[in-house]
Design an enzyme around this catalytic site. Structure first.
Site, mmCIF file in Angstrom:
data_model
loop_
_atom_site.group_PDB
_atom_site.id
_atom_site.type_symbol
_atom_site.label_atom_id
_atom_site.label_comp_id
_atom_site.label_asym_id
_atom_site.label_seq_id
_atom_site.Cartn_x
_atom_site.Cartn_y
_atom_site.Cartn_z
ATOM 1 N N GLU A 246 10.168 10.219 8.757
ATOM 2 C CA GLU A 246 10.550 8.909 8.835
ATOM 3 C C GLU A 246 10.284 8.317 7.334
ATOM 4 O OE1 GLU A 246 8.457 7.011 12.138
ATOM 5 O OE2 GLU A 246 9.789 8.276 13.554
ATOM 6 N N CYS A 280 8.862 -0.470 6.631
ATOM 7 C CA CYS A 280 9.970 0.287 6.386
ATOM 8 C C CYS A 280 11.351 -0.396 7.205
ATOM 9 C CB CYS A 280 9.888 1.636 7.060
ATOM 10 S SG CYS A 280 9.360 1.572 8.594
HETATM 11 P P1 NAD Z 1 4.382 8.227 0.002
HETATM 12 O O1 NAD Z 1 5.674 9.137 0.256
HETATM 13 O O2 NAD Z 1 3.894 8.189 -1.563
HETATM 14 O O3 NAD Z 1 3.050 8.810 0.649
HETATM 15 C C1 NAD Z 1 3.101 8.943 2.062
HETATM 16 C C2 NAD Z 1 1.939 9.878 2.474
HETATM 17 O O4 NAD Z 1 2.368 11.446 1.801
HETATM 18 C C3 NAD Z 1 0.378 9.846 1.727
HETATM 19 O O5 NAD Z 1 -0.333 9.978 2.860
HETATM 20 C C4 NAD Z 1 0.605 10.517 0.536
HETATM 21 O O6 NAD Z 1 -0.515 11.165 0.482
HETATM 22 C C5 NAD Z 1 1.044 11.973 1.093
HETATM 23 N N1 NAD Z 1 1.704 12.603 0.059
HETATM 24 C C6 NAD Z 1 2.255 12.191 -1.331
HETATM 25 N N2 NAD Z 1 2.767 13.102 -1.973
HETATM 26 C C7 NAD Z 1 2.480 14.519 -0.971
HETATM 27 C C8 NAD Z 1 3.198 15.584 -1.115
HETATM 28 N N3 NAD Z 1 3.410 16.195 -2.587
HETATM 29 N N4 NAD Z 1 2.813 16.682 -0.201
HETATM 30 C C9 NAD Z 1 2.185 16.011 0.962
HETATM 31 N N5 NAD Z 1 1.867 14.749 1.112
HETATM 32 C C10 NAD Z 1 2.054 14.215 0.095
HETATM 33 O O7 NAD Z 1 4.726 6.834 0.571
HETATM 34 P P2 NAD Z 1 3.895 5.454 0.448
HETATM 35 O O8 NAD Z 1 3.911 5.060 -0.900
HETATM 36 O O9 NAD Z 1 2.414 5.812 1.095
HETATM 37 O O10 NAD Z 1 4.473 4.388 1.677
HETATM 38 C C11 NAD Z 1 5.541 3.926 1.164
HETATM 39 C C12 NAD Z 1 6.988 4.558 1.639
HETATM 40 O O11 NAD Z 1 6.718 4.690 2.980
HETATM 41 C C13 NAD Z 1 8.157 3.473 1.536
HETATM 42 O O12 NAD Z 1 9.147 4.154 0.996
HETATM 43 C C14 NAD Z 1 8.547 3.112 3.044
HETATM 44 O O13 NAD Z 1 9.744 3.053 3.492
HETATM 45 C C15 NAD Z 1 8.121 4.207 3.880
HETATM 46 N N6 NAD Z 1 7.557 3.991 5.180
HETATM 47 C C16 NAD Z 1 8.471 4.394 6.152
HETATM 48 C C17 NAD Z 1 8.407 4.099 7.415
HETATM 49 C C18 NAD Z 1 9.306 4.746 8.545
HETATM 50 O O14 NAD Z 1 8.861 4.742 9.603
HETATM 51 N N7 NAD Z 1 10.581 5.192 8.382
HETATM 52 C C19 NAD Z 1 7.304 3.775 7.817
HETATM 53 C C20 NAD Z 1 6.296 3.129 7.016
HETATM 54 C C21 NAD Z 1 6.676 3.482 5.440
#
Ligand code: NAD
Length: 479
Positions: A246, A280
């Protein structure tokens, strides 16, 4: 001060990887939590413990699983206030929003407790005499869940609930910015759910990558940015784990005609500014028929000015800070880029000074006018309280703007005209379509996106079964 390691099996264990701290984004000098991160070796132990717990859990009849899971939801509800405070302290949103997030999580979880009993198996007609056919659904196995920082309970619970209810074990790697809530959720599970069924691995990208890459993981559910989603998809593919991703959004509200323009603008402003725009599903583009442009722009600017920025724990605060310094720098840079490309900053457009909270990551609610579809503020996810207003002359142009982005998460249309509504329902390239209201989803409806906004099964409601179970075609011949 929160202090947690990792919940491995049924015990909290200090992490072997480097530790980290969280701060209150309204008062960054104030440390909120100290955590130690799980090493790859510890992740391996967690996957083993999960597999063992899942073998016993899958044998529990699904109706009974639903009943046990419902007791866990009650344990969450009993800690609602502590959970809400932990959200506000690390994520920053106003306490009222944090409380609503806890209650929505529980409502979605209650649906899933019932879903465990309903099941999703089918009895099918047979092509041959003396045979009965069935399509059975079984638990998938051990699930890895990786979650972002904007909804510290809603997103983890959207993954924990179907995982447990459908007979799986789950290892949660919460965001390194908001782990307290996840640790409190795990505390609520202790003594209610069997040990090892829900474990928490703290840490950042490295811990997450170790988890996703573990061969014992059968499914990876991730919510976060598109860039990270791509990396996780590739890593999960190495051992062919199923994924549900997502991702981001660049959600638009199209205003064609609105019987009650005030109500329409109230809903759009709420959808844009709730969680300081870090949702999001936040509305970040308002696409308006040109005759309504002046009234819409004026109404949005006036409403943006009503926001009361402050510490989310203070009564009266309607908007908290952005969650971290990186996010503040990102939102500021994106708005500046928009202005350079020709957008007009009608209000906001800068970080906000809140008396007594100097250094907090506050950003003023912002309305950008004169935005063209080619500008970066019209195409890229900002993830802050920023609305880009774009005008259109005819419906073809409106749909070209609505669908002219890489994302496809949610969308809203305001119109009394049935033919416009029909066209929107047929042509909006988004996973979720709202007519004459903002973008708040129900607790039992599929939640997800198309295009770059998502891959795999939607979460929430019955669709979750598509990810949290595997499908088996069964042919029984009468002996
Ligand atoms: P992010 O992608 O930086 O991190 C999300 C999670 O992934 C964190 O727990 C992080 O530690 C982990 N992570 C980061 N790099 C990784 C890797 N290489 N391997 C495994 N895990 C890793 O996102 P964020 O900055 O925490 O959140 C913001 C983003 O999330 C925005 O782009 C937003 O649109 C999206 N979002 C989407 C939804 C949805 O349902 N579509 C909901 C909420 C947020």
């Amino acid at each position: 001060m929160y202090a947690y390691g990792n919940l491995i099996g049924g015990r909290w264990v200090a992490g072997e990887a480097e530790g980290f701290e969280t701060v209150n984004p309204a008062r960054p000098a104030s440390t909120i939590g100290r955590y130690s991160a799980a090493s790859a070796r510890q992740i391996g132990r967690m996957v083993d413990a999960a597999a063992q717990a899942q073998r016993a859990w899958r044998a529990v009849p699904s109706v009974e699983r639903g009943a046990v899971f419902a007791r866990f939801v009650s344990a969450i509800e009993a800690r609602a206030e502590d959970l809400a405070r932990s959200i506000t302290l690390e994520q920053g949103k106003p306490l009222a929003e944090a409380r609503a997030e806890v209650m929505k999580s529980c409502a979605e979880a209650r649906f899933m407790a019932g879903e465990a009993a309903r099941g999703h198996s089918l009895v099918m007609p047979s092509a041959r005499p003396g045979m009965h056919n069935m399509v059975l659904r079984r638990p998938r196995g051990v699930i890895a869940a990786l979650t972002p920082w904007n909804f510290p309970i809603l997103t983890p619970m959207r993954k924990i609930s179907p995982a447990i209810a459908f007979g799986n074990a789950i290892i949660l790697k919460p965001s390194e910015y908001t782990p307290a809530t996840a640790c409190l959720i795990a505390e609520a599970a202790r003594g209610v759910l069997p040990e090892g069924l829900l474990q928490v691995a703290n840490g950042g990208a490295e811990t997450g990558a170790a988890l996703v890459g573990s061969a014992g993981i059968s499914g990876v559910t991730f919510t976060g940015s598109v860039a990270t989603g791509r990396r996780i998809y590739a890593r999960a593919a190495e051992h062919l784990a199923e994924v549900s991703l997502e991702l981001g959004g660049k959600n638009a509200a199209v205003i064609h005609d609105a019987k009650d323009l005030d109500a329409c603008l109230d809903q759009i402003t709420t959808a844009a500014c709730m969680c300081a725009g870090q949702r999001c599903t936040a509305i970040s583009r308002v696409v308006v028929r040109r005759p309504l442009l002046a009234a819409v722009t004026e109404g949005l600017v006036e409403r943006a000015g009503r926001a009361v920025l402050g510490d989310g724990l203070e009564p009266g605060t309607t908007m908290g800070p952005l969650t971290n310094a990186r996010q503040l720098a990102r939102v500021s840079a994106m708005v500046e880029a928009g202005a350079r490309e020709g957008a007009m900053v009608l209000t906001g457009g800068r970080s906000a000074d809140v008396p007594g909270l100097e250094g907090g990551y506050f950003y003023a609610p912002t309305v950008l006018g004169g935005v063209a579809p080619s500008m970066s503020v019209a195409r890229e996810e900002i993830f802050g309280p920023v609305i880009s207003v774009l005008a259109y002359d005819d419906l073809d142009e409106a749909f070209a703007i609505l669908n002219g982005v890489e994302y496809g998460l949610t969308s809203a249309l305001f119109s009394e005209d049935n033919s416009v509504v029909q066209r929107f329902v047929d042509e909006s390239e988004n996973g979720m379509l709202h007519v004459n209201h903002g973008t708040i989803p129900d607790n039992h409806m599929p939640f997800g996106g198309v295009k770059s906004s998502g891959v795999g099964a939607y979460s929430v409601g019955a669709s979750a079964a598509n990810f949290y179970t595997t499908e088996h075609s069964v042919y029984i011949r009468h002996a």
